[in-house]
Design a protein around this motif. Structure first.
Motif, PDB file in Angstrom:
ATOM      1  N   VAL A   1       0.851  -1.189   0.000  1.00  0.00           N
ATOM      2  CA  VAL A   1       0.000   0.000   0.000  1.00  0.00           C
ATOM      3  C   VAL A   1       0.889   1.243   0.000  1.00  0.00           C
ATOM      4  N   VAL A   2       0.433   2.275  -0.685  1.00  0.00           N
ATOM      5  CA  VAL A   2       1.146   3.552  -0.719  1.00  0.00           C
ATOM      6  C   VAL A   2       0.184   4.617  -0.213  1.00  0.00           C
ATOM      7  N   GLY A   3       0.593   5.373   0.774  1.00  0.00           N
ATOM      8  CA  GLY A   3      -0.262   6.405   1.345  1.00  0.00           C
ATOM      9  C   GLY A   3       0.545   7.289   2.260  1.00  0.00           C
ATOM     10  N   PRO A   4      -0.102   8.164   3.037  1.00  0.00           N
ATOM     11  CA  PRO A   4       0.638   9.055   3.939  1.00  0.00           C
ATOM     12  C   PRO A   4       1.484   8.232   4.897  1.00  0.00           C
ATOM     13  N   THR A   5       2.760   8.599   5.008  1.00  0.00           N
ATOM     14  CA  THR A   5       3.676   7.759   5.785  1.00  0.00           C
ATOM     15  C   THR A   5       4.301   8.569   6.913  1.00  0.00           C
ATOM     16  N   GLY A   6       5.525   9.042   6.759  1.00  0.00           N
ATOM     17  CA  GLY A   6       6.237   9.667   7.854  1.00  0.00           C
ATOM     18  C   GLY A   6       5.564  10.906   8.406  1.00  0.00           C
ATOM     19  N   VAL A   7       5.700  11.094   9.714  1.00  0.00           N
ATOM     20  CA  VAL A   7       5.195  12.285  10.392  1.00  0.00           C
ATOM     21  C   VAL A   7       6.268  12.790  11.345  1.00  0.00           C
ATOM     22  N   GLY A   8       6.336  14.120  11.488  1.00  0.00           N
ATOM     23  CA  GLY A   8       7.297  14.734  12.392  1.00  0.00           C
ATOM     24  C   GLY A   8       6.709  15.983  13.004  1.00  0.00           C
ATOM     25  N   LEU A   9       6.933  16.192  14.292  1.00  0.00           N
ATOM     26  CA  LEU A   9       6.352  17.328  15.003  1.00  0.00           C
ATOM     27  C   LEU A   9       7.377  18.439  15.134  1.00  0.00           C
ATOM     28  N   GLY A  10       7.040  19.615  14.586  1.00  0.00           N
ATOM     29  CA  GLY A  10       7.902  20.773  14.697  1.00  0.00           C
ATOM     30  C   GLY A  10       7.829  21.406  16.068  1.00  0.00           C
ATOM     31  N   SER A  11       8.772  22.301  16.375  1.00  0.00           N
ATOM     32  CA  SER A  11       8.855  22.909  17.702  1.00  0.00           C
ATOM     33  C   SER A  11       7.672  23.809  18.012  1.00  0.00           C
TER      34      SER A  11
END
Length: 372
Positions: free
Chosen positions: A246-256
């Protein structure tokens, strides 16, 4: 939107300390791209455990020593079983910086403490919360094909590698990646989901991928309990794929500043969901930060010490550094195996504790590599 009681005011109060520290770190960081000082790729170790699981996905740098977990080591999840069938991997391995590998957990789908629709197939969604609580996503299949993929769950393991809890339903549908922020006994998980309508779509693109904020609270030695779930992102494109399942939204990162960045893999872009810690309504796919250029199917994501966004491409073996304002300031090839070079080799990504290297999985060789 799905919300259960907990006020946004409380969320702000609980997480102020962590965000202030992150902001101070960002302001003190070295000027210029983080990737400029990283020039060498080295193999760390094989990620294949005794049962033969392959296709490493999730990567997390352990921050505190507790139980069987050791500070500075890297935890890796495997998505495929020994027959290379996707969505059937059941192992987490722990790797030291000098390359010693041990199996942290082998999860038995037949003996889980709660529901996990479809069983166990460990994804890129991987973190360790205070107290050594490991949270890992499961997007399982029956035979390695997308036609049999089911909703799965989040599995919660204790510091000794025993599954103590499952978190399922209420929007969890193919948890693909996550990031987390914690303060005391409270943690916020940000989880991407890629199975909303994809199996029924049969390979056609559907715009139903979501991002959930899941609030967990821990008391004493008991596993963290989910107390709230809020859908803060929706409408991300996703599709099944014979090579990648499956291909879809993957990585997430929280900014300061509390902005959540999302790797929109299908459209080769990064988007931003503002006020991710406290918002009570969804932001759709958010604001487009950067699109195209060096981004080519971005998958795993990490936030660099100076606040820039690091992503690894599924399409070409490159790592890309993008500022929060959207400028792509560095692109480096970190894998050139296969045809085209680097395609399909990268997935999970994590910065080391010293902030001077990046760990990433090499799916071409079933290994953990480091860029330093």
């Amino acid at each position: 939107m799905r919300v259960r009681a907990l006020s946004s005011t409380l969320a702000t109060a609980v997480l102020t300390i962590g965000l202030t520290a992150a902001a101070s770190s960002a302001h003190a960081a070295r000027p210029g791209p983080f990737l400029d000082r990283l020039n060498t790729v080295s193999a760390v170790a094989s990620t294949v455990p005794g049962n033969g699981d392959v296709n490493p996905y999730g990567v997390f740098t352990i921050r505190e020593s507790t139980g069987e977990l050791h500070r500075g080591n890297v935890l890796v999840s495997n998505f495929n079983d020994s027959a290379n069938l996707q969505g059937l991997g059941t192992t987490l391995v722990q790797i030291t910086p000098d390359g010693t590998t041990t199996t942290f957990a082998t999860i038995d789908p037949a003996h889980l403490p709660g529901p996990c629709p479809g069983g166990v197939g460990l994804t890129t969604a991987l973190t360790v919360l205070p107290g050594g609580w490991v949270v890992v996503g499961s997007l399982p299949t029956a035979d390695g094909t997308s036609a049999t993929a089911q909703a799965g769950c989040l599995l919660v393991l204790d510091k000794h590698g025993t599954v103590r809890e499952t978190i399922a339903g209420d929007g969890i549908n193919g948890p693909w990646d996550l990031t987390a922020v914690s303060d005391g006994g409270r943690s916020e998980l940000f989880v991407t989901n890629v199975l909303n309508g994809t199996v029924a779509g049969g390979g056609a693109e559907v715009d139903q991928g979501t991002v959930l904020r899941i609030t967990l609270c821990t008391e004493g030695d008991q596993p963290p309990q989910r107390v709230a779930t809020t859908e803060i992102g929706s409408g991300f494109p996703e599709r099944t794929d014979p090579a990648a399942l499956v291909v879809g939204p993957t990585g997430v990162g929280l900014g300061s500043d509390g902005t959540l960045f999302v790797a929109d893999t299908v459209l080769s872009r990064i988007t931003a969901i503002p006020n991710a810690l406290n918002r009570r309504a969804g932001a759709g796919t958010g604001r487009v930060v950067s699109s195209g250029g060096g981004l080519n199917g971005p998958l795993g994501m990490a936030i660099a010490p100076g606040g820039d966004i690091l992503t690894v491409n599924g399409g070409d073996g490159n790592i890309v550094e993008t500022t929060p304002a959207g400028r792509q300031v560095a692109v480096k090839q970190i894998n050139n195996e296969g045809t085209p070079p680097g395609a399909g080799a990268l997935f999970g990504l994590a910065v080391d504790l010293d902030g001077d290297a990046g760990y990433f999985v090499n799916d071409a060789d079933n290994a953990l590599d480091v860029l330093h």
